[in-house]
Write an enzyme that holds these catalytic residues in place. Sequence first.
Site, PDB file in Angstrom:
ATOM      1  N   HIS A 118       0.812  -1.217   0.000  1.00 52.37           N
ATOM      2  CA  HIS A 118       0.000   0.000   0.000  1.00 52.37           C
ATOM      3  C   HIS A 118       0.849   1.272   0.000  1.00 52.37           C
ATOM      4  O   HIS A 118       0.306   2.363  -0.181  1.00 52.37           O
ATOM      5  CB  HIS A 118      -0.993  -0.036   1.150  1.00 52.37           C
ATOM      6  N   TYR A 145      -2.432   4.670   6.079  1.00 55.09           N
ATOM      7  CA  TYR A 145      -1.629   3.486   6.396  1.00 55.09           C
ATOM      8  C   TYR A 145      -0.484   3.314   5.397  1.00 55.09           C
ATOM      9  O   TYR A 145       0.684   3.156   5.777  1.00 55.09           O
ATOM     10  CB  TYR A 145      -2.527   2.246   6.400  1.00 55.09           C
ATOM     11  N   LYS A 149       3.811   3.639   5.673  1.00 58.92           N
ATOM     12  CA  LYS A 149       4.796   2.659   5.217  1.00 58.92           C
ATOM     13  C   LYS A 149       5.812   3.305   4.274  1.00 58.92           C
ATOM     14  O   LYS A 149       6.999   2.945   4.284  1.00 58.92           O
ATOM     15  CB  LYS A 149       4.089   1.484   4.555  1.00 58.92           C
TER      16      LYS A 149
END
Length: 276
Positions: A118, A145, A149
């Site tokens: 993602h 999210y 990352k």
Amino acid sequence: MDGDASLNPAPRTVLLTGAAGGVGTLMRELLPGHGYALRPLDLVPVPGAPDAIVADLADREALREAVRGVDAVVHLAGISLEAGFDAIVAANITGLHHLYEAVREEGVPRVVFASSNHAVGFTPRPREGEPLIPVDTPHRPDTFYGLSKAFGEDLAQFYWDKHGVETVSVRIGSCFPEPTSVRMLSMWLSPADCARLLHAALTAPGVGHTVVYGSSANTRAWWDLSSARALGYEPEDDSEKFAERLIARKGLPAPGSADDLYLGGHFCVDPPRWPH
């Protein structure tokens, strides 16, 4: 990154954060078979591990004590689905910084960081005959999210360049005993292959900061595993054995849908929320 990972001794003790989570539970079962003594850590008690460390990533003193004396860290802890920005920042950004500071202070030489597909979720998925998605494709996060990352990969690069802490950032696809959606056929990472990949990431020499995709050797793969293979990773599983049944039950993604267009699939438009 050249060389045979099997020629390098495995770290004796590895801190496994997020040890009570889905992937963490699988790795608690599988990583010891590759020669690791695990020190589990989670925000909640770890089933079957009464000696596990129960600590929050906000607790810098607890983190420093947790990493003291380990040979490496496999960092799976944090929020693993979409959530509000403040919650994501606390767990996945500030918490990750706390971990790297503890690692730096205690001289732990290597981290294996659970990144995610993602981080590049808005990347168009390849069509038949098109090249696989390379690992150096630009960050295109599909959620807060995924954004966390992407930050984590950059933080890992910073700690390598400035402090000499090595990291392998693994853009994990979907690590389950078997794929549960048609999209997962392209990015499934079997638990056994996940353990093989983490073992390679922990033992390959001279990784600096290396980003790899984490999936099995799937017939329908969307991304290039060459940087993972360069660490010594040799995936043995393929999602294709699940394909006929999954497609019969769920059908192919509708043309023009997010699952049809993007690597991140439905995360791009309607992501599942934490907690799940």
